[in-house]
Design a protein around this motif. Sequence first.
Motif, PDB file in Angstrom:
ATOM      1  N   PHE A  28       0.868  -1.177   0.000  1.00 19.64           N
ATOM      2  CA  PHE A  28       0.000   0.000   0.000  1.00 19.64           C
ATOM      3  C   PHE A  28       0.909   1.233   0.000  1.00 19.64           C
ATOM      4  N   GLU A  29       0.544   2.255  -0.743  1.00 23.74           N
ATOM      5  CA  GLU A  29       1.360   3.470  -0.810  1.00 23.74           C
ATOM      6  C   GLU A  29       0.506   4.716  -0.688  1.00 23.74           C
ATOM      7  N   TRP A  30       0.947   5.640   0.153  1.00 25.17           N
ATOM      8  CA  TRP A  30       0.319   6.954   0.315  1.00 25.17           C
ATOM      9  C   TRP A  30       1.372   7.979  -0.086  1.00 25.17           C
ATOM     10  N   ARG A  31       1.206   8.563  -1.266  1.00 24.39           N
ATOM     11  CA  ARG A  31       2.126   9.586  -1.765  1.00 24.39           C
ATOM     12  C   ARG A  31       1.299  10.741  -2.324  1.00 24.39           C
ATOM     13  N   TYR A  37       1.848   6.585  -8.786  1.00 24.01           N
ATOM     14  CA  TYR A  37       1.768   5.216  -8.278  1.00 24.01           C
ATOM     15  C   TYR A  37       2.104   4.227  -9.384  1.00 24.01           C
ATOM     16  N   GLN A  38       2.731   3.120  -9.002  1.00 24.62           N
ATOM     17  CA  GLN A  38       3.069   2.043  -9.925  1.00 24.62           C
ATOM     18  C   GLN A  38       1.917   1.037  -9.968  1.00 24.62           C
ATOM     19  N   ALA A  43      -2.758   2.106  -4.336  1.00 20.98           N
ATOM     20  CA  ALA A  43      -2.680   3.545  -4.108  1.00 20.98           C
ATOM     21  C   ALA A  43      -3.698   3.969  -3.052  1.00 20.98           C
ATOM     22  N   ILE A  44      -3.257   4.804  -2.135  1.00 20.17           N
ATOM     23  CA  ILE A  44      -4.144   5.395  -1.140  1.00 20.17           C
ATOM     24  C   ILE A  44      -4.385   6.836  -1.573  1.00 20.17           C
ATOM     25  N   PHE A  45      -5.655   7.205  -1.729  1.00 22.59           N
ATOM     26  CA  PHE A  45      -6.017   8.546  -2.168  1.00 22.59           C
ATOM     27  C   PHE A  45      -6.804   9.279  -1.088  1.00 22.59           C
ATOM     28  N   VAL A  49     -11.009   8.219  -5.767  1.00 23.20           N
ATOM     29  CA  VAL A  49     -10.016   7.326  -6.349  1.00 23.20           C
ATOM     30  C   VAL A  49      -9.805   7.730  -7.803  1.00 23.20           C
ATOM     31  N   LEU A  50      -8.542   7.916  -8.184  1.00 17.86           N
ATOM     32  CA  LEU A  50      -8.230   8.271  -9.567  1.00 17.86           C
ATOM     33  C   LEU A  50      -8.214   7.027 -10.447  1.00 17.86           C
ATOM     34  N   ASP A  51      -8.087   7.202 -11.750  1.00 12.89           N
ATOM     35  CA  ASP A  51      -8.184   6.095 -12.704  1.00 12.89           C
ATOM     36  C   ASP A  51      -7.058   5.076 -12.591  1.00 12.89           C
ATOM     37  N   THR A  52      -5.867   5.505 -12.205  1.00  5.77           N
ATOM     38  CA  THR A  52      -4.748   4.572 -12.087  1.00  5.77           C
ATOM     39  C   THR A  52      -4.089   4.740 -10.735  1.00  5.77           C
ATOM     40  N   PRO A  53      -3.524   3.683 -10.205  1.00  2.38           N
ATOM     41  CA  PRO A  53      -3.490   2.322 -10.717  1.00  2.38           C
ATOM     42  C   PRO A  53      -4.829   1.623 -10.485  1.00  2.38           C
ATOM     43  N   ASP A  54      -4.939   0.376 -10.980  1.00  4.57           N
ATOM     44  CA  ASP A  54      -6.190  -0.368 -10.796  1.00  4.57           C
ATOM     45  C   ASP A  54      -6.539  -0.523  -9.325  1.00  4.57           C
TER      46      ASP A  54
END
Length: 145
Positions: A28-31, A37-38, A43-45, A49-54
Amino acid sequence: MADAPANLTLDVELTTRLAEILGRVPTFEWRPHGPAYQSSEVAIFYGRVLDTPDRAIGVRVYSPADEPHLSRRRVQLHVRGRRDDIADADRLADVLFIVLDNRLRGDGIASIIRTSFSQLGADKTGREERTENYLITLDNLEASS
């Protein structure tokens, strides 16, 4: 109405704190300020939630009605799984439950309890979605202002 700015600040702080807690989970990544995000990351938003990553989780404070006490807040986590994997959103929600439900006191939070969840089905690209709703009791509200 005088409490509105304090509530907003509290909501921003709580949303950010939860995103930071979730960002500590492996994969999990919060940036919030990049880099992008890879595809291998969850991805933590903040909010939508944005379109990428899945694989992604959006964190949003909400209230079904005015809460009588600012020490309790409701949070909804919007979970989206891997494309064409019918169970991936459920697996991510299982991790959220392990990390959050009945969490030990810390990070300014006294307790977290899941109150409900809902299956949303797949989005137009085949990524299953669901929401998780938690009731959070803040620890020492005066110290967070």
